[in-house]
Enzyme design. Structure first.
Site, PDB file in Angstrom:
ATOM      1  N   GLU A 137      -3.281   2.352   0.600  1.00 40.86           N
ATOM      2  CA  GLU A 137      -3.287   1.669  -0.696  1.00 40.86           C
ATOM      3  C   GLU A 137      -3.042   0.167  -0.534  1.00 40.86           C
ATOM      4  OE1 GLU A 137      -1.968   5.128  -3.795  1.00 40.86           O
ATOM      5  OE2 GLU A 137      -0.326   4.130  -2.745  1.00 40.86           O
ATOM      6  N   GLU A 190      -6.261  11.085  -2.956  1.00 37.13           N
ATOM      7  CA  GLU A 190      -5.094  11.536  -3.713  1.00 37.13           C
ATOM      8  C   GLU A 190      -5.498  11.826  -5.153  1.00 37.13           C
ATOM      9  OE1 GLU A 190      -1.650   9.068  -3.505  1.00 37.13           O
ATOM     10  OE2 GLU A 190      -1.674   8.920  -1.309  1.00 37.13           O
TER      11      GLU A 190
END
Length: 648
Positions: free
Chosen positions: A193, A273
């Site tokens: 991320e 995710e």
């Protein structure tokens, strides 16, 4: 492996490995405009996240088999650098002498996944977020006063390289295309991320990302590399050329996928995710999550794009010990909010590994989307739970008794952060509490002032007597007669922030941002006493005092002790801390985690059976405010009233 009853009596389909390795392995996971190929055969990824460091290793096989029984083909896990290198150049992959060592045999976890007919996606970080202390980064990095984590800063990159070298030596031969044979690892994530690590649209340090990718390749990691972000918000800020971009989200699949298609046309769509629920913070009066209907709607939307998906989490587990993370929340005092001990996450498998309605939804919805029919195991039964009889507290140690058994005391003219203390072979203190002690004269209506922030939770004692009301911070001491006093400020590290902007990763703990004064006079000549609560120290505590009704009225901080006798079969249980205040529970010396029953939402601590033994089990509780007289058990968790909220 027992076969799914639906497949019994029929010609058995092949296992995953039989299907995808028939005739030998000539290629790994390859992205194409028509989806993924594995060894030249169509492969749609259905993955579930299970973190080995959040599940007792005695239960790894159970959780992985439940994953496979749902039709899932891949298990995904982060790697927690801060557990594997607890001190600089001291690595632990399951054979160390640390409290969490038993959880750290990553090689065994991957091997177990292979034996359970699962492929593996490995996310080595070095930063993992994951509601884990400091996002998985070792706290000793913070001893460098100019440290810039997650950047090209030389001293940081040097340490990352050493970690990756150790890790690659462990897993190289377990890759799918390894010359050693058909290993389970089919993909590696580069960082994590990274698009969110910055300010607005200011350029990210892509030289750092490129270094990680190059370093991993140079170490022999050769399966598919990918990054993950939320592309609708962070575009391609956290990506680099030649590395597949994937998405993280809970809802809004269409928006995220359209942006992915725009950023990297002719590539397969994947959700690394898909947030199956959500995590919780102390002080919430409710439990977050994701409603079943919303979960099903988002999953169907993902499947409508023929996308691959990994459920984060499939089984959340527990933030044992002091390993929970925290978040920056400007609307809260100190701009900080720590995560709770449970990482149940409202996931398809509960914290204790039980099936939920989301598990059934996954089985139903992905069944028709599987690229190939393969052999599935029979679902394992749920682990038995038991509400053991309540046990009485039998002994205690006062705060002074505790401190008398700490040998390492640091003297300094100023207060030092936890990480700056010269302990643990000069790696500093990573977790727990630190006591800042000074000898002062306390006058009537004296005022204690701490400049800067307290990191994170402080209690004030004068001559060993607690002055801080439960839960609340204290700036002014109660009224006293003038007399020389010993003042202790007990500061708890409640978890380092694991997500945020670059400046949010200055995560030193304790009292270090400014001076401490009493009645406008700066205090010096400090003594700093680390309370790390390591397992060996807890097990070897002595000079316990008999506990009585009078003792029960004594305010904390104090340690209390009780014995649980297990005569029959050992079962999972939950320790019910509803009648306690705030503190930490240890079972046979193992740190089960924090409780904060005053604030919630969590009121129970999950105690897996493998942490117990037949015969006598010692339970020690560090209560910061007001102890109860009994330890109670239940066969059901109390994690707060659910209030599902969608997270974009």
């Amino acid at each position: 492996m027992e076969i799914d009853t639906a497949q019994q009596g029929k010609e058995l389909p092949p296992t995953l490995y039989e299907h995808y390795t028939l005739g030998g392995v000539t290629s790994g996971l390859v992205p194409t405009s028509n989806g993924f190929l594995l060894n030249g055969k169509p492969f749609r990824i259905f993955s579930g996240a299970v973190h080995y460091f959040r599940v007792h290793p005695a239960y790894w096989r159970d959780r992985l088999r439940k994953l496979r029984a749902a039709g899932i083909t891949v298990v995904e896990t982060y790697v927690a650098w801060n557990l594997h290198e607890p001190q600089k150049n001291v690595f632990d992959f399951g054979k160390g002498n640390n409290d969490m060592s038993i959880f750290l045999d990553l090689k065994l976890f991957i091997q177990t996944a292979y034996e359970e007919d699962l492929f593996v996606i490995l996310r080595p970080g070095p930063y993992i977020c994951s509601e884990w202390d400091f996002g998985g980064l070792p706290s000793w990095l913070l001893r460098d006063p100019t440290m810039h984590v997650r950047t090209s800063y030389g001293p940081y990159v040097d340490r990352v390289d050493k970690y990756l070298e150790k890790l690659s030596n462990l897993v190289n031969h377990m890759q799918f295309t390894s010359s050693y044979g058909k290993g389970p690892i089919i993909a590696f994530q580069v960082e994590n991320e990274y698009g969110s690590f910055g300010y607005q649209d200011h350029p990210r340090d892509k030289a750092y990302l490129q270094h990680l990718s190059d370093k991993m390749k140079s170490l022999g990691l050769k399966e598919l590399f990918f990054t993950s972000d939320s592309p609708a918000g962070y575009l391609d800020w956290g990506s680099i050329p030649g590395v597949l971009q994937t998405a993280n989200f809970q809802s809004g699949a269409t928006q995220e996928f359209k942006m992915l298609q725009e950023l990297q046309p002719n590539m397969p769509l994947m959700v690394t995710e898909f947030w199956s629920g959500w995590f919780d913070h102390w002080t919430q009066d409710f439990r977050k999550g994701l409603k079943l209907k919303d979960f099903e709607t988002s999953l169907m939307e993902i499947l409508s794009f023929d996308a691959s998906v990994s459920f984060y989490m499939f089984h959340g587990g527990t933030n044992f010990g002091f390993m929970n993370g925290a978040n920056v929340r400007k609307e809260y005092p100190g701009g900080y909010l720590p995560d709770i001990t449970s990482y149940d996450y409202d996931a398809p498998l509960s914290e204790a590994g039980d099936y939920t309605d989301k598990y059934e939804a996954i089985v139903r919805l992905i069944n028709s989307a599987l690229a190939v029919r393969t052999r599935l195991p029979q679902r394992p039964a749920e682990m038995p739970k038991k509400a053991y009889d309540s046990i009485a507290i039998d002994s205690y140690l006062s705060f002074t008794d505790m401190l008398d058994q700490v040998d390492l005391i640091t003297s300094s003219d100023k207060t030092l952060s936890m990480e700056e203390l010269p302990v643990n072979n000069l790696n500093g203190q990573s977790y727990g509490f630190v006591v800042y002690r000074n000898h002062v004269v306390v006058k009537n209506a004296s005022t204690l002032l701490v400049r800067g922030h307290i990191r994170d939770f402080a209690q004030v004692l004068v001559n060993g007597q607690l002055q801080t009301p439960p839960v609340k911070s204290l700036n002014d001491l109660e009224a006293f007669d003038p007399h020389p006093s010993v003042i202790d400020i007990v500061v708890e590290n409640m978890g380092r922030v694991n997500f945020g902007e670059p400046h949010d990763f200055i995560q030193k703990k304790g009292l270090w941002e400014g001076h401490v004064s009493l009645d406008s006079i700066r205090l010096s000549d400090w003594k700093m006493i680390p309370l790390e609560f390591k397992g060996d120290w807890v097990r070897n505590l002595k000079n316990w005092n008999p506990f009585s009704k009078r003792s029960a009225g004594q305010p904390g901080p104090l340690l209390v002790r009780a014995s649980l006798i297990v005569a029959g079969p050992i079962s999972d249980t939950f320790i019910d801390m509803s009648s306690w205040g705030k503190g930490v529970v240890f079972v046979n010396g193992f740190n089960l985690g924090r409780y904060w029953s005053y604030m919630g939402p969590q009121k129970t601590l999950y105690l897996p059976a493998p942490l117990l033994k037949r015969g006598e089990n010692t339970i020690v509780i560090y209560e910061q405010f007001s102890p109860s007289t009994k330890v109670k058990f239940t066969d059901k968790p109390i994690l707060g009233e659910p209030r599902a909220e969608s997270v974009s």
